[in-house]
Design an enzyme around this catalytic site. Structure first.
Site, PDB file in Angstrom:
ATOM      1  N   SER A 242      -3.426  -0.830   3.927  1.00  0.00           N
ATOM      2  CA  SER A 242      -2.188  -1.097   4.653  1.00  0.00           C
ATOM      3  C   SER A 242      -2.134  -0.287   5.936  1.00  0.00           C
ATOM      4  O   SER A 242      -2.793   0.750   6.066  1.00  0.00           O
ATOM      5  CB  SER A 242      -0.977  -0.741   3.784  1.00  0.00           C
ATOM      6  OG  SER A 242      -0.650   0.627   3.902  1.00  0.00           O
ATOM      7  N   ASP A 243      -1.345  -0.752   6.881  1.00  0.00           N
ATOM      8  CA  ASP A 243      -1.073   0.051   8.070  1.00  0.00           C
ATOM      9  C   ASP A 243      -0.051   1.123   7.693  1.00  0.00           C
ATOM     10  O   ASP A 243       0.674   1.007   6.693  1.00  0.00           O
ATOM     11  CB  ASP A 243      -0.561  -0.821   9.208  1.00  0.00           C
ATOM     12  CG  ASP A 243      -0.930  -0.249  10.579  1.00  0.00           C
ATOM     13  OD1 ASP A 243      -1.196   0.962  10.668  1.00  0.00           O
ATOM     14  OD2 ASP A 243      -0.966  -1.016  11.553  1.00  0.00           O
ATOM     15  N   ALA A 244       0.005   2.165   8.507  1.00  0.00           N
ATOM     16  CA  ALA A 244       0.811   3.329   8.168  1.00  0.00           C
ATOM     17  C   ALA A 244       2.295   2.980   8.096  1.00  0.00           C
ATOM     18  O   ALA A 244       2.873   2.477   9.068  1.00  0.00           O
ATOM     19  CB  ALA A 244       0.583   4.441   9.187  1.00  0.00           C
ATOM     20  N   ALA A 246       3.755   0.653   6.585  1.00  0.00           N
ATOM     21  CA  ALA A 246       4.077  -0.762   6.421  1.00  0.00           C
ATOM     22  C   ALA A 246       4.565  -1.114   5.021  1.00  0.00           C
ATOM     23  O   ALA A 246       5.445  -1.979   4.889  1.00  0.00           O
ATOM     24  CB  ALA A 246       2.874  -1.624   6.795  1.00  0.00           C
TER      25      ALA A 246
END
Length: 945
Positions: A242-244, A246
């Site tokens: 995952s993106d930070a 998110a």
């Protein structure tokens, strides 16, 4: 050779296949240990001898955030090289440095989050610098090269494990965690998915990272495309990180789920394997997964699937086979080879946009190098710390001699006078700190914002002359004479404490706001105004100071003086990658900031032999007609200045090519959030206007001739052969480009589309024979009426040249394909999102987990067109599957409305669909037109006899 003893567990046996070893290790982990692995920072498991592991190490154009490392050109600059082999070698060097740095610091990760393969659809995107090109073919070619370098060429063990960013259709920073990219099926398949697909299918990708945005109304972190597309492209386990932050956004900002347990379960089931959330603290992620398990939203098998994919990457990185890992002893770091490669990459990234005979510079030329970036070597958010530094000024000194080069930065110099007549004063460096300056008086490169051990600014009768730069839209930086930037630390005091603007929240930018007869000075990082207190200058909510800027010199005056004394003027302009367009901030215009336009006008007025050198992360709209030459290069890393000077001197002939269209004006651009490149005619693929400089453009110091075109079809491959000859007097590179074009398409197709390219080096008079192979699958389009790829029969142009607009050779080949056929709507109906044309429509999520529907854009009436719908022998009724409230009107062939179906009582929720029916008499083949009004969602249209 490892000898397995009875006590050696199978997961430690290098003779076994990775799959069996993963199975064995997974079976040994407790449920609690497996859950703990789902956070980015997976803990050690001492009883099994497992070290801690974290996903994520930024490595976009060098190892980032971990201290000194070789810094290569920005990604968009690597894209401008159009050189797959060079980019592969850059990836190889970056991965070797990651391994070498890991040996000294276990915080350095081997799961690298690079490259970015988001297509550079819109030049105002703040993160333009991070992508390779607006074209999916070029992007995928460069991405494949970089990932192969990062992976290494060992058949078993990987040097690093690359993760592609950012899945999917991500080109805006404005409200990036809440906006939805409306992506029609053709754009999805022909454009956005394509760059990811070709890189994954090449076999050197360990995984992907979903983007912050939503696509078709659904957050990327619960995208069904991860399962429906990504994981079908390879048999290899792919890790989805995952993106930070998110995962939390699914509830906190997007409000897509009611609870974090629901959101975490949905993301895990969609395919997210590693949760990057709450920094190094795994507590929230672990608690949410446990809660989802307790509520029956997840099973242990779901957790196992994610952990398995993580372990697969760790095995490939050789973590469990230190004696067999061929990369374990890699120590290549800041080697002569890496330094030479950084310079070569910077040289090959330079694009000559215009040249009226001014370049290359003749020996003995007196040069004035002026502008805000003339003596700068700028880094971006994803750079490492420079080991070596080369600015344009330093490169020109080195190449031409300091006695033949004059410098004028062109900053405005001011003093800020307060209401009581005193001026802002910067304490001298020697009074600030012993380590602010090094042994030779140069600024310590470790000087950073956020320091509180330096004295704050004060006031006195004379004050300090400050360098003021307006970077556009009133965003200012202020700099002391010794080079220190004014900055604000956590305690609120204003200090001269930064060597450059930077940081996630930049603390070195200000804005002068008119106030009465003076100005307030707002600090943009905190949003507070500057005030003068007895203990020093600080920012505060109350009692702002009123300042009068007293100008002691205009930047254009210094530029004009230097320009008048020179034979040639080089105006070095562009952007600071931490200001204006960057992550979290899109640009608002293609224009150069007014300050830099003033400097360019001053130089051109004083000396007609003026060249503009743009050093920037993105395109600009400029007026090149009055300039003798124009060059562009992305921020080129540690060797930027040396490389630029060598190109200007003719030691290296420029051969970079534009990886995206440069437009003449903001009016040529669609809305930043309009992702329908077909409908709004975006990128060189569809743009119908005249670009400032076209995709693929780039000039040389020599000339090339093209000839001997031959085209033949061998089964499912088109082979295109031709010759390229250096007809000039200098050894140089040429980038040969092949484009295809459907001559008589039945649906809108690209004006031309890149099919292949190659960068070659030719001596004067030398000829190269080139052959490109284009699979017929590359010429197919996504047929929305059938929901699959189709090769349309008919003539296709094959265009060979030096850019998308400079075509030197042309041939037409007629292909047999699959003829089109009307949509059998009586039997199959219409999925609403499978339209041919639209106006005022957004694609939205049909349900939380899967499917698409359509809805009118806010305050719009939506129009949909479905071509060639076959009603067979006749239908008598139409039905629509809708949610919300509103009206669906239907007509045929653009005629009057035949029926309207109205949902007057709103459904209970956006996914609570109901079916409305009405009489409709139609037979044969017609175009179906739908008009949507009101806040409704249309999922499907059906017809019955």
């Amino acid at each position: 050779m490892t000898v397995r003893t009875p006590r050696t567990p199978p997961f430690r046996d290098p003779q076994l296949p990775f799959a069996k070893r993963v199975d064995d290790l997974l079976a040994r982990l407790t449920p609690e240990e497996k859950v703990s692995f789902l956070h980015q920072f997976a803990p050690a498991v001492e009883r099994l001898g497992l070290a801690a592991f974290r996903t994520g190490q930024e490595a976009l154009h060098g190892v980032a955030w971990m201290g000194p490392a070789t810094v290569f050109p920005q990604a968009v600059g690597l894209g401008a090289t159009w050189n797959d082999d060079l980019v592969r070698r850059v990836g190889e060097a970056v991965s070797k440095e990651a391994r070498a740095m890991r040996a000294r610091d276990d915080r350095v990760g081997l799961n690298v989050w690079a490259p970015v393969v988001n297509l550079l659809r819109h030049p105002l995107w703040g993160r333009n610098e991070e992508g390779y090109a607006e074209d999916p073919k070029l992007t995928s070619a460069i991405a494949v090269a970089y990932t192969r370098g990062l992976r290494g060429d060992h058949p078993v063990y990987w040097r690093t494990a690359p993760v592609l960013k950012h899945w999917l259709a991500h080109n805006n920073e404005t409200r990036r965690d809440t906006t939805s990219s409306s992506v029609r099926p053709r754009v999805l398949h022909e454009y956005d998915l394509r760059a990811f697909r070709e890189a994954v299918e090449a076999g050197a990708v360990a995984g992907v990272m979903p983007a912050y945005n939503l696509v078709n109304g659904r957050p990327n972190h619960v995208s069904p495309y991860l399962r429906e597309h990504l994981r079908t492209w390879t048999d290899q386990d792919l890790l989805v990180c995952s993106d930070a932050g998110a995962p939390s956004n699914l509830v906190d900002s997007e409000h897509y789920f009611a609870t974090h347990e629901e959101a975490t379960a949905a993301a895990l089931l969609a395919g997210v394997d590693s949760f990057t959330d709450h920094g190094t603290d795994p507590a929230n992620t672990v608690a949410r997964v446990r809660g989802a398990l307790e509520q029956g939203l997840l099973t242990e098998a779901d957790v196992d699937a994610a952990v398995r994919r993580q372990l697969s990457v760790r095995f490939r990185l050789g973590e469990f086979d230190p004696d067999h890992d061929p990369h374990a002893a890699t120590g290549d770091f800041d080697t002569p080879e890496h330094r030479a490669l950084a310079r070569k990459a910077a040289e090959q990234a330079v694009v000559l946009l215009r040249n009226d005979g001014l370049l290359p510079l003749a020996p003995g030329t007196r040069v004035a190098v002026v502008g805000l970036l003339a003596d700068e070597c700028k880094l971006d958010w994803y750079s490492g710390t420079l080991l070596h530094r080369s600015t344009p000024l330093e490169g020109l000194y080195e190449r031409f001699g300091a006695e033949r080069v004059e410098f004028a930065e062109g900053v405005d110099r001011i003093r800020l006078r307060t209401a009581d007549g005193t001026f802002l004063r910067v304490p001298p460096a020697e009074a600030a700190s012993d380590h602010v300056r090094g042994a030779e008086g140069a600024l310590d490169p470790a000087l950073l914002a956020g320091r509180t051990d330096l004295p704050p600014l004060t006031t006195d009768a004379t004050g300090t002359e400050l360098a003021l730069v307006d970077w556009g839209e009133g965003v200012l930086t202020l700099r002391a004479p010794d080079g220190r930037y004014l900055s604000v630390a956590d305690d609120g005091y204003v200090r001269a404490s930064a060597d450059q603007p930077g940081g996630w929240v930049v603390q070195e930018t200000f804005r002068l706001e008119p106030h009465g007869s003076g100005h307030l000075l707002r600090h943009l990082g905190t949003g507070r105004h500057v005030c003068v207190a007895a203990e020093g200058v600080k920012v505060a909510e109350e009692d702002p100071a009123v300042f009068e800027p007293v100008v002691t010199e205009r930047g254009e005056e210094a530029v004009a003086r230097a320009a008048a004394r020179a034979d040639v003027v080089l105006v070095v302009a562009g952007n600071d990658p931490h200001l204006g367009g960057r992550e979290t901030a899109d640009r608002t215009t293609l224009r150069l900031p007014e300050h830099q336009e003033r400097l360019l006008r001053a130089a051109r007025t004083a000396n007609r032999d003026t060249a503009l050198v743009l050093v920037s992360s993105y395109p600009y709209a400029i007026e090149p007609a009055h300039l003798r030459a124009v060059l562009w290069t992305a921020h080129g890393g540690q060797a930027a200045g040396t490389a630029l000077a060598r190109v200007l001197a003719g030691d290296v002939a420029p051969a970079g090519r534009l990886p995206q269209t440069w437009y003449e004006d903001d009016s040529d651009l669609p809305d930043l959030l309009d992702y329908d490149i077909i409908g709004s005619r975006q990128t060189y693929l569809y743009f119908e206007g005249t670009p400032l400089f076209p995709f693929g453009h780039g000039l040389s110091y020599t000339s090339f001739g093209y000839g001997d075109l031959a085209v033949r079809l061998d089964e499912d491959v088109v082979r295109v052969s031709f010759t390229v000859t250096n007809t000039g007097r200098a050894t140089a590179d040429e980038v040969a480009q092949l484009y295809t074009r459907a001559v008589n398409p039945s649906v809108p197709r690209p004006r031309r589309e890149l099919a292949a390219h190659r960068r070659i080096t030719l001596a004067p008079g030398e000829r190269a024979d080139l052959t490109f192979e284009v699979p017929l699958s590359a010429i197919e389009f996504w047929d929305v009426s059938r929901g699959r790829w189709r090769l349309e029969p008919g003539p296709y142009d094959l265009l060979v040249g030096t850019s998308s607009e400079d075509v030197r050779l042309r041939a037409t080949l007629t292909l047999d394909g699959e003829p089109g056929a009307p949509r059998p709507v009586r039997e199959r109906g219409l999925n609403a999102a499978d339209f041919d044309e639209q106006s005022g429509i957004e694609i939205v999520d049909r349900a939380r987990t899967t499917g698409d529907a359509v809805a009118p854009a806010p305050d719009r009436t939506g129009e949909l067109l479905y071509r060639d719908c076959d009603f067979g022998t006749g239908v008598t009724r139409v039905s629509v599957e809708v949610a919300g409230e509103g009206t669906v009107g239907l007509s045929l062939d653009g005629g009057p409305s035949l029926t309207e179906l109205t949902l007057r009582t709103p459904t209970s929720g956006p996914y609570d669909y109901t079916t409305l029916t009405a009489e409709l008499t139609a037979d044969g083949v017609h175009d179906v037109h739908l008009r949507l009004r009101g806040p409704l969602r249309l999922a499907r249209v059906g017809f019955t006899g």
